[in-house]
Design a protein around this motif. Structure first.
Motif, mmCIF file in Angstrom:
data_model
loop_
_atom_site.group_PDB
_atom_site.id
_atom_site.type_symbol
_atom_site.label_atom_id
_atom_site.label_comp_id
_atom_site.label_asym_id
_atom_site.label_seq_id
_atom_site.Cartn_x
_atom_site.Cartn_y
_atom_site.Cartn_z
ATOM 1 N N PHE A 141 0.819 -1.213 0.000
ATOM 2 C CA PHE A 141 0.000 0.000 0.000
ATOM 3 C C PHE A 141 0.854 1.264 0.000
ATOM 4 O O PHE A 141 0.479 2.277 -0.607
ATOM 5 C CB PHE A 141 -0.941 0.008 1.200
ATOM 6 N N LYS A 142 2.001 1.234 0.652
ATOM 7 C CA LYS A 142 2.867 2.415 0.681
ATOM 8 C C LYS A 142 3.236 2.849 -0.731
ATOM 9 O O LYS A 142 3.340 4.044 -1.032
ATOM 10 C CB LYS A 142 4.116 2.126 1.499
ATOM 11 N N GLY A 143 3.421 1.845 -1.609
ATOM 12 C CA GLY A 143 3.770 2.177 -2.990
ATOM 13 C C GLY A 143 2.661 2.928 -3.702
ATOM 14 O O GLY A 143 2.910 3.750 -4.585
ATOM 15 N N VAL A 144 1.421 2.644 -3.328
ATOM 16 C CA VAL A 144 0.298 3.372 -3.935
ATOM 17 C C VAL A 144 0.372 4.844 -3.556
ATOM 18 O O VAL A 144 0.242 5.740 -4.404
ATOM 19 C CB VAL A 144 -1.046 2.768 -3.481
ATOM 20 N N TYR A 200 1.012 7.379 -6.535
ATOM 21 C CA TYR A 200 -0.201 8.041 -7.008
ATOM 22 C C TYR A 200 -0.709 9.147 -6.085
ATOM 23 O O TYR A 200 -1.636 9.870 -6.449
ATOM 24 C CB TYR A 200 -1.325 6.998 -7.190
ATOM 25 N N GLY A 201 -0.150 9.260 -4.897
ATOM 26 C CA GLY A 201 -0.560 10.306 -3.968
ATOM 27 C C GLY A 201 -1.595 9.819 -2.962
ATOM 28 O O GLY A 201 -2.241 8.792 -3.146
ATOM 29 N N HIS A 202 -1.729 10.596 -1.895
ATOM 30 C CA HIS A 202 -2.618 10.182 -0.798
ATOM 31 C C HIS A 202 -4.095 10.259 -1.168
ATOM 32 O O HIS A 202 -4.917 9.550 -0.585
ATOM 33 C CB HIS A 202 -2.345 11.037 0.446
ATOM 34 N N THR A 203 -4.434 11.106 -2.134
ATOM 35 C CA THR A 203 -5.847 11.174 -2.547
ATOM 36 C C THR A 203 -6.297 9.842 -3.122
ATOM 37 O O THR A 203 -7.375 9.325 -2.790
ATOM 38 C CB THR A 203 -6.041 12.286 -3.596
ATOM 39 N N VAL A 204 -5.454 9.252 -3.978
ATOM 40 C CA VAL A 204 -5.767 7.946 -4.550
ATOM 41 C C VAL A 204 -5.704 6.874 -3.467
ATOM 42 O O VAL A 204 -6.551 5.977 -3.404
ATOM 43 C CB VAL A 204 -4.802 7.610 -5.706
ATOM 44 N N LEU A 216 -10.312 -2.653 -9.635
ATOM 45 C CA LEU A 216 -10.777 -1.392 -9.090
ATOM 46 C C LEU A 216 -10.114 -0.248 -9.854
ATOM 47 O O LEU A 216 -8.891 -0.155 -9.891
ATOM 48 C CB LEU A 216 -10.430 -1.305 -7.596
ATOM 49 N N VAL A 217 -10.909 0.617 -10.490
ATOM 50 C CA VAL A 217 -10.378 1.734 -11.264
ATOM 51 C C VAL A 217 -10.541 3.012 -10.455
ATOM 52 O O VAL A 217 -11.648 3.405 -10.088
ATOM 53 C CB VAL A 217 -11.110 1.871 -12.617
#
Length: 439
Positions: free
Chosen positions: A322-325, A329-333, A391-392
């Motif tokens: 999850f850290k990679g997300v 992509y930023g915390h909003t995503v 999930l998009v």
């Protein structure tokens, strides 16, 4: 000393602020002093010759008749209170001093207008009653019932709706409704919201009048939609249906405005307390119970399991990579991903137990259903598959993988602390064994 003439006495009566009434044995007015016009709006000529009961509030007539019989028996009375209907329709509170003249066969009464005092007392009672209701109420619905009780002690309420506003356009929500009598004119909800919006924007009462008399009272009913405002915001609107004469008068409007102000403050305080309660017990991002609530709910589930000689399962879930997300992509995503996965977990576990968010990307499910616990491996596999569905988010297709760890009470552990430690340990074993660092 020279006797005082009748003309002098009559002149003195005309100067009195209190009104003097002479009533014959049949209850008809034979004299009314000029002060009556200032109190009730009627000239003496408009009242003399009519039954005194004609001017009384209907609900007060029976006890006034009893009081008149006591006076006519020869007992002087001081301090009796009742209500009269002013010529313009509002109620006037009167306190009487009265005696019976057997010689003249007349009841002599001196009437003092105590409406200002009664209104001040009503405001004081309303303040206390609403404050007490706000203190005792467990939620807004219970608070609304307390407000209704307070209003009903001040006005004849045929129907009532209490609506709050969430600050968004069209964001009206009825939290309390009363009134199912067929004689009450219907206030359509769409129309009610429009009137409520107009009330809070103009900061003035809005009226919806029905010319048809109510079957119960014979008086025309009216809907009043009153704004409930604090210095900070528009809290909502109070909608009440009542006989027009009882709530349209200036004195009634002052009292209603005061009640609305106190109600708005009480609702605002109750909403703030509920928000603080939710903030302390539920995760703001996902709406799931937080760590504190999880421990409380699980401790209760353990006690119930001991009583029923049943089992519960604790399932830890951690999102791989999850850290990679967040980094990519930023915390909003990242936040959007957490909200969606939380919703999927809640839907999957619903009916079997509950889900909580412990921290970050760590979730926990407590399974209480005996059949599910008996087939816990299948339940875990089904949850992993539900979370792995495509999930998009923001144009990116995510396929989530999770690590899990399960412990069952009382098979694997005999306390909540041991149960959590074991489930957490098994989750990290699963994560290190799978070697998955992706989402």
């Amino acid at each position: 000393m020279e006797a005082v003439s009748k003309d002098v006495l009559a002149s003195c009566l005309e100067l009195q602020l209190d009104a003097v009434f002479l009533v014959d044995a049949a209850g008809r007015l034979v004299y009314v002093s000029p002060a009556c016009e200032a109190i009730l709006g009627y000239t003496p000529a408009e009242m003399i010759g009519r039954p005194m009961l004609d001017f009384l509030v209907v609900e007060d007539r029976a006890r006034t008749i009893k009081e008149a019989l006591v006076v006519m028996s020869g007992e002087a009375r001081i301090g009796f209170e009742n209500r009269y209907v002013h010529k313009d329709g509002h109620y006037v509170d009167i306190m009487w001093s009265a005696r019976w003249s057997d010689e003249h066969r007349l009841r002599i009464g001196v009437a003092r207008d105590i409406s200002a005092r009664k209104q001040a007392e009503a405001m004081q009672r309303a303040t206390y009653a609403i404050s007490q209701a706000a203190h005792d109420a467990v939620d807004l619905s219970a608070l609304s019932r307390g407000i209704h009780d307070t209003l009903a002690s001040l006005f004849p309420i045929e129907a009532m709706t209490l609506a709050i506003h969430d600050g968004e356009p069209g964001g009206w929500r009825a939290i309390y409704r009363y009134g199912v009598n067929p004689h009450v004119p219907i206030l359509d909800w769409v129309h009610a919201q429009t009137m409520a919006t107009q009330a809070v924007m103009s900061r003035q009462v809005q009226w919806d009048r029905d010319p048809t008399p109510a079957a119960s009272s014979g008086q025309a009913l009216t809907w009043a939609v009153l704004p409930m405002l604090t210095t900070q915001r528009a809290v909502g609107a109070l909608m009440i249906c009542s006989p027009a004469r009882s709530i349209e008068a200036e004195a009634a409007q002052r009292l209603l405005a005061f009640v609305c102000e106190q109600t708005a403050l009480a609702i605002e305080r109750k909403q703030l307390m509920e928000e603080l309660h939710i903030a302390a017990r539920f995760d703001e991002l996902t709406g799931l119970p937080n760590r504190r609530s999880f421990r409380e709910f699980t401790a209760t589930a353990l006690r119930r399991a001991d009583q029923d000689l049943s089992k519960i399962a604790v399932l830890f879930v951690d999102i791989d990579g999850f850290k990679g997300v967040n980094d990519s992509y930023g915390h909003t995503v990242g936040d959007a991903l957490l909200r969606e996965l939380a919703a999927r977990m809640r839907r999957y576990i619903e009916g079997r137990g509950f889900v909580a968010r412990l921290a970050g990307d760590e979730f926990v499910a407590v399974i209480q259903d005996e059949d599910a616990i008996g087939d816990i491996d299948t339940i875990v596999q089904g949850l992993c598959e539900a979370l792995a569905c495509s999930l998009v988010l923001h144009g990116t297709d995510f396929r989530v993988r999770v690590s899990t760890g399960t412990a069952i009470y009382p098979d694997d552990a005999t306390s909540l602390g041991e149960l959590m430690q074991l489930a957490d340990k098994r989750m990290y074993v699963d994560k290190s064994g799978a070697g998955r660092k992706r989402a």
